[in-house]
Motif scaffolding. Structure first.
Motif, PDB file in Angstrom:
ATOM      1  N   LEU A  99       0.822  -1.210   0.000  1.00 20.43           N
ATOM      2  CA  LEU A  99       0.000   0.000   0.000  1.00 20.43           C
ATOM      3  C   LEU A  99       0.853   1.256   0.000  1.00 20.43           C
ATOM      4  N   MET A 100       0.276   2.322  -0.514  1.00 15.30           N
ATOM      5  CA  MET A 100       0.902   3.644  -0.501  1.00 15.30           C
ATOM      6  C   MET A 100      -0.159   4.665  -0.117  1.00 15.30           C
ATOM      7  N   ALA A 101       0.239   5.705   0.603  1.00 18.79           N
ATOM      8  CA  ALA A 101      -0.689   6.803   0.890  1.00 18.79           C
ATOM      9  C   ALA A 101       0.078   8.103   1.046  1.00 18.79           C
ATOM     10  N   ILE A 102      -0.635   9.189   0.765  1.00 21.76           N
ATOM     11  CA  ILE A 102      -0.128  10.547   1.012  1.00 21.76           C
ATOM     12  C   ILE A 102      -1.112  11.206   1.971  1.00 21.76           C
ATOM     13  N   PRO A 103      -0.878  11.101   3.272  1.00 24.22           N
ATOM     14  CA  PRO A 103      -1.820  11.689   4.226  1.00 24.22           C
ATOM     15  C   PRO A 103      -1.888  13.205   4.090  1.00 24.22           C
ATOM     16  N   LYS A 104      -2.968  13.726   4.574  1.00 26.43           N
ATOM     17  CA  LYS A 104      -3.136  15.171   4.667  1.00 26.43           C
ATOM     18  C   LYS A 104      -2.040  15.702   5.595  1.00 26.43           C
ATOM     19  N   PRO A 105      -1.350  16.786   5.208  1.00 27.62           N
ATOM     20  CA  PRO A 105      -0.299  17.292   6.102  1.00 27.62           C
ATOM     21  C   PRO A 105      -0.930  17.845   7.392  1.00 27.62           C
ATOM     22  N   VAL A 106      -0.467  17.362   8.528  1.00 30.10           N
ATOM     23  CA  VAL A 106      -0.936  17.904   9.809  1.00 30.10           C
ATOM     24  C   VAL A 106       0.267  18.186  10.689  1.00 30.10           C
ATOM     25  N   VAL A 107       0.109  19.121  11.603  1.00 25.95           N
ATOM     26  CA  VAL A 107       1.232  19.568  12.425  1.00 25.95           C
ATOM     27  C   VAL A 107       1.478  18.621  13.597  1.00 25.95           C
ATOM     28  N   ASP A 108       0.424  18.054  14.136  1.00 24.98           N
ATOM     29  CA  ASP A 108       0.526  17.254  15.353  1.00 24.98           C
ATOM     30  C   ASP A 108       1.090  15.849  15.063  1.00 24.98           C
ATOM     31  N   PRO A 109       2.298  15.550  15.593  1.00 21.51           N
ATOM     32  CA  PRO A 109       2.922  14.258  15.307  1.00 21.51           C
ATOM     33  C   PRO A 109       2.081  13.070  15.784  1.00 21.51           C
ATOM     34  N   HIS A 110       1.324  13.271  16.834  1.00 22.97           N
ATOM     35  CA  HIS A 110       0.467  12.203  17.343  1.00 22.97           C
ATOM     36  C   HIS A 110      -0.627  11.860  16.323  1.00 22.97           C
ATOM     37  N   HIS A 111      -1.205  12.882  15.746  1.00 22.16           N
ATOM     38  CA  HIS A 111      -2.210  12.720  14.694  1.00 22.16           C
ATOM     39  C   HIS A 111      -1.610  12.014  13.475  1.00 22.16           C
ATOM     40  N   ARG A 112      -0.384  12.416  13.119  1.00 24.35           N
ATOM     41  CA  ARG A 112       0.295  11.772  11.992  1.00 24.35           C
ATOM     42  C   ARG A 112       0.457  10.287  12.226  1.00 24.35           C
ATOM     43  N   ARG A 113       0.880   9.953  13.457  1.00 21.43           N
ATOM     44  CA  ARG A 113       1.092   8.537  13.759  1.00 21.43           C
ATOM     45  C   ARG A 113      -0.191   7.755  13.658  1.00 21.43           C
ATOM     46  N   GLN A 114      -1.298   8.340  14.113  1.00 19.73           N
ATOM     47  CA  GLN A 114      -2.596   7.652  14.026  1.00 19.73           C
ATOM     48  C   GLN A 114      -2.949   7.327  12.578  1.00 19.73           C
ATOM     49  N   THR A 115      -2.708   8.280  11.699  1.00 20.09           N
ATOM     50  CA  THR A 115      -3.030   8.057  10.282  1.00 20.09           C
ATOM     51  C   THR A 115      -2.147   6.951   9.696  1.00 20.09           C
ATOM     52  N   PHE A 116      -0.857   7.012   9.989  1.00 19.36           N
ATOM     53  CA  PHE A 116       0.041   5.961   9.500  1.00 19.36           C
ATOM     54  C   PHE A 116      -0.340   4.607  10.089  1.00 19.36           C
ATOM     55  N   ARG A 117      -0.752   4.617  11.351  1.00 19.13           N
ATOM     56  CA  ARG A 117      -1.148   3.351  11.964  1.00 19.13           C
ATOM     57  C   ARG A 117      -2.382   2.776  11.280  1.00 19.13           C
ATOM     58  N   ALA A 118      -3.302   3.642  10.875  1.00 17.87           N
ATOM     59  CA  ALA A 118      -4.501   3.159  10.175  1.00 17.87           C
ATOM     60  C   ALA A 118      -4.102   2.461   8.870  1.00 17.87           C
ATOM     61  N   LEU A 119      -3.131   3.024   8.172  1.00 16.28           N
ATOM     62  CA  LEU A 119      -2.682   2.400   6.922  1.00 16.28           C
ATOM     63  C   LEU A 119      -1.985   1.069   7.211  1.00 16.28           C
ATOM     64  N   SER A 120      -1.178   1.081   8.259  1.00 15.16           N
ATOM     65  CA  SER A 120      -0.456  -0.118   8.658  1.00 15.16           C
ATOM     66  C   SER A 120      -1.428  -1.245   9.060  1.00 15.16           C
ATOM     67  N   ASP A 121      -2.483  -0.881   9.768  1.00 12.18           N
ATOM     68  CA  ASP A 121      -3.500  -1.870  10.161  1.00 12.18           C
ATOM     69  C   ASP A 121      -4.192  -2.456   8.927  1.00 12.18           C
ATOM     70  N   LEU A 122      -4.502  -1.582   7.995  1.00 10.66           N
ATOM     71  CA  LEU A 122      -5.153  -2.012   6.761  1.00 10.66           C
ATOM     72  C   LEU A 122      -4.248  -2.986   6.004  1.00 10.66           C
ATOM     73  N   PHE A 123      -2.972  -2.640   5.940  1.00 13.71           N
ATOM     74  CA  PHE A 123      -1.976  -3.495   5.287  1.00 13.71           C
ATOM     75  C   PHE A 123      -1.994  -4.900   5.900  1.00 13.71           C
ATOM     76  N   GLU A 124      -2.021  -4.962   7.209  1.00 15.19           N
ATOM     77  CA  GLU A 124      -1.979  -6.257   7.901  1.00 15.19           C
ATOM     78  C   GLU A 124      -3.279  -7.035   7.752  1.00 15.19           C
ATOM     79  N   GLN A 125      -4.389  -6.280   7.803  1.00 20.50           N
ATOM     80  CA  GLN A 125      -5.710  -6.908   7.677  1.00 20.50           C
ATOM     81  C   GLN A 125      -5.837  -7.782   6.435  1.00 20.50           C
TER      82      GLN A 125
END
Ligand SMILES: *Cc1c(COP(=O)(O)O)cnc(C)c1O
Length: 242
Positions: free
Chosen positions: A162-188
């Motif tokens: 999978l590949m994604a270009i998340p919406k740019p956000v300032v909060d690193p915690h928010h960024r991690r959540q988005t990447f984690r969602a992609l990672s979960d999808l990958f594993e699913q």
């Protein structure tokens, strides 16, 4: 002023540190150098340092540079918006495509690749519109299983991940959540995706540390390697639509 070698040494140290924090070994993450707007000369300098994987967004710009650098044995990734009338050139010249999001295009790519390079399927990542942005390329996350079912048997493409270009956000915690969602999808979808499913293409210059911490196996960096692009605003991948 830093030389490009020093710049790359520093960058690699930062990447290694993040990979170590993620509990993986340094080979687990591939650095893809995004070379849009860069000259063949600039690419040569980066390749001399040891990078092998390069990413391009625009065919017209990429093909002459690739011809210039044919002696280098580089691995070329197409990471730009995919137009259906350009699939043949991509099949002919590239090793990877990161932006597949249409079944019809997958079928055409597969047929053309089989014709042009019968022995080496095109490596493909499916692009996910992870933030469900209306104007953005990629399929919505919940459509991935159905999409996979349609493209899984195609002999001319190798489904790598999978590949994604998340919406740019300032909060690193928010960024991690988005990447984690992609990672979960990958594993699913591992059980249905086949044995070549090994690539999570996420993370750019501004957010690669968070991407690595959430399991990226390939990070796509332009600015962090080459410096700012000319007219960076116009070239922003966030404006990608089709
Ligand atoms: C331009 C681009 C990159 C690199 O962006 P930087 O912010 O310069 O690292 C990565 N991925 C895609 C799809 C791009 O278009």
């Amino acid at each position: 002023m830093h030389s490009i070698q020093q710049q790359l040494d520093n960058l690699q140290a930062k990447i290694d540190q993040a990979v170590e924090r993620s509990g993986r070994n340094p080979q687990a993450v591939t650095l893809l150098a995004v070379s849009k707007t860069r000259t063949a000369q600039e690419i040569r300098a980066v390749a001399a340092w040891g990078l092998r994987n390069f990413g391009e967004n625009y065919l017209q710009e990429a093909l002459p540079k690739m011809a210039h650098l044919a002696d280098m044995g580089l691995v070329w990734h197409f990471i730009g918006a995919l137009q259906s009338n350009k699939t043949r050139d991509i099949c002919q010249h590239f090793h990877w495509l990161h932006t597949l999001d249409r079944i019809k295009v997958a079928k055409r790519l597969s047929a053309q690749r089989l014709e042009l390079h019968p022995r080496s399927p095109l490596n493909v990542c499916i692009q996910i519109n992870i933030d469900r942005e209306p104007q953005k390329a990629g399929i919505p996350p919940e459509q991935l299983p159905d999409f996979l079912e349609e493209v899984i048997g195609l002999k001319g493409i190798k489904l790598r991940g999978l590949m994604a270009i998340p919406k740019p956000v300032v909060d690193p915690h928010h960024r991690r959540q988005t990447f984690r969602a992609l990672s979960d999808l990958f594993e699913q979808v591992i059980p249905m995706a086949g044995s070549d499913w090994d690539t999570l293409s996420m993370g750019m210059s501004a957010d690669f540390v968070e991407a690595i911490l959430e399991g990226a196996t390939l990070i796509r960096l332009g600015t962090a390697i080459f410096g700012p692009r000319p007219s960076q605003a116009r070239q922003s991948p966030c404006a990608d639509v089709h």
